[in-house]
Design an enzyme around this catalytic site. Structure first.
Site, short mmCIF file in Angstrom:
data_model
loop_
_atom_site.label_atom_id
_atom_site.label_comp_id
_atom_site.label_asym_id
_atom_site.label_seq_id
_atom_site.Cartn_x
_atom_site.Cartn_y
_atom_site.Cartn_z
CD1 TRP A 29 -52.52 26.00 13.35
CD2 TRP A 29 -54.12 27.26 13.96
NE1 TRP A 29 -52.89 26.93 12.24
CE2 TRP A 29 -53.93 27.61 12.65
CE3 TRP A 29 -55.39 27.99 14.47
CZ2 TRP A 29 -54.51 28.73 11.88
CZ3 TRP A 29 -55.92 29.06 13.79
CH2 TRP A 29 -55.61 29.48 12.60
CG PHE A 64 -45.64 31.34 19.87
CD1 PHE A 64 -44.51 31.19 18.83
CD2 PHE A 64 -45.64 32.25 20.73
CE1 PHE A 64 -43.47 32.25 19.26
CE2 PHE A 64 -44.63 32.92 21.21
CZ PHE A 64 -43.61 32.96 20.53
CD GLU A 65 -50.44 30.24 21.41
OE1 GLU A 65 -50.46 31.37 21.21
OE2 GLU A 65 -50.59 29.18 20.84
CB VAL A 88 -45.98 25.20 12.28
CG1 VAL A 88 -46.19 26.84 11.34
CG2 VAL A 88 -46.11 25.48 13.74
CB ILE A 89 -48.99 23.80 7.27
CG1 ILE A 89 -49.32 22.72 7.75
CG2 ILE A 89 -48.93 23.89 5.74
CD1 ILE A 89 -50.64 21.95 7.34
CD GLU A 92 -50.58 33.20 -0.12
OE1 GLU A 92 -50.78 34.55 -0.08
OE2 GLU A 92 -51.29 32.66 -0.98
CB THR A 93 -46.78 35.88 5.55
OG1 THR A 93 -47.37 35.04 6.90
CG2 THR A 93 -48.16 36.23 5.06
CG HIS A 95 -47.60 33.44 11.35
ND1 HIS A 95 -47.44 34.43 12.48
CD2 HIS A 95 -48.09 32.58 11.76
CE1 HIS A 95 -48.07 33.95 13.25
NE2 HIS A 95 -48.48 32.61 12.96
NE ARG A 134 -42.56 14.57 6.92
CZ ARG A 134 -42.62 14.32 5.32
NH1 ARG A 134 -43.70 14.28 5.28
NH2 ARG A 134 -41.63 14.06 4.53
#
Length: 159
Positions: A29, A64-65, A88-89, A92-93, A95, A134
Site C-alpha cells: 500500500w 496491518f498485514e 498510513v496517511i 477522512e475517517t 480508519h 520522510r
C-alpha cells in the site's frame, strides 16, 4: 515524527553487520513511499557490510498485514532482526487511527513474544507530502534510520 534529516548517522559507531541476516517486510500500500523506504534500508545494509544474500524481502498487501508477515518470517527464517515497512496517511475517517494503533501494538507484541527485534518503519503521516519528505525527501529516509536500528539491535541480541 522527526523534523531533521533521518539519513545522517556516524558509520564509525555502527556494529559490524557482515554476518547478520535481516528480514524486510514491505507493505504494498502506497508503494511510492514504501519502495523508497525499502531502498533506503537495503542500501544502508549494503553500505554497512550486509551481504545481499543475507537480506530477505517479503511483501504484504498493507500495513496491518505487516504483523502477520513479520510473525511468519520470525517463525520460518533464521534472522537477526526484521524491519516492518509501511505507510498510513490520514484520511477522512477513523480508519487511520485503528490501523496505526493495531500495527503499533502488533509490532510491540512481536518484540515482547520473540527474541528477534522487529523495527517499526511505518510512516504515519497527516499528508502524502509528509510521507514523501520522510522517504527520501527533505527529511531524509526513515528506511535508513531503521536499518541502522536493526543493525544495532541485532548486535544487542548477541549479549
Amino acid at each position: 515524527m522527526a523534523t531533521t534529516n533521518l539519513s545522517n548517522y556516524d558509520k564509525t559507531i555502527i556494529p559490524n553487520a557482515k554476518n547478520f541476516r535481516f528480514g524486510i517486510v514491505v507493505s504494498e500500500w502506497n508503494p511510492e513511499i514504501t519502495e523508497n523506504l525499502y531502498s533506503g534500508a537495503k542500501q544502508t545494509f549494503l553500505d554497512n557490510g550486509v551481504l545481499n544474500e543475507n537480506m530477505i524481502r517479503w511483501d504484504v498487501p498493507g500495513s496491518f498485514e505487516l504483523i502477520f508477515g513479520c510473525k511468519k518470517m520470525i517463525e520460518t527464517q533464521k534472522l537477526d532482526a526484521i524491519i516492518a515497512i509501511g505507510n498510513v496517511i490520514q484520511g477522512e475517517t477513523k480508519h487511520f487511527d485503528f490501523v496505526c494503533e493495531g500495527v503499533t501494538q502488533g509490532i510491540k507484541d512481536l518484540n515482547i513474544k520473540y527474541d528477534i527485534p522487529v523495527i517499526f518503519c511505518v510512516l504515519t503521516d497527516n499528508t502524502l507530502q509528509q510521507s514523501i519528505d520522510r522517504s527520501g525527501g527533505i527529511h531524509g529516509n526513515k528506511g535508513v534510520e531503521c536499518a541502522i536500528a536493526a543493525i544495532k539491535m541485532a548486535a544487542l541480541r548477541e549479549f
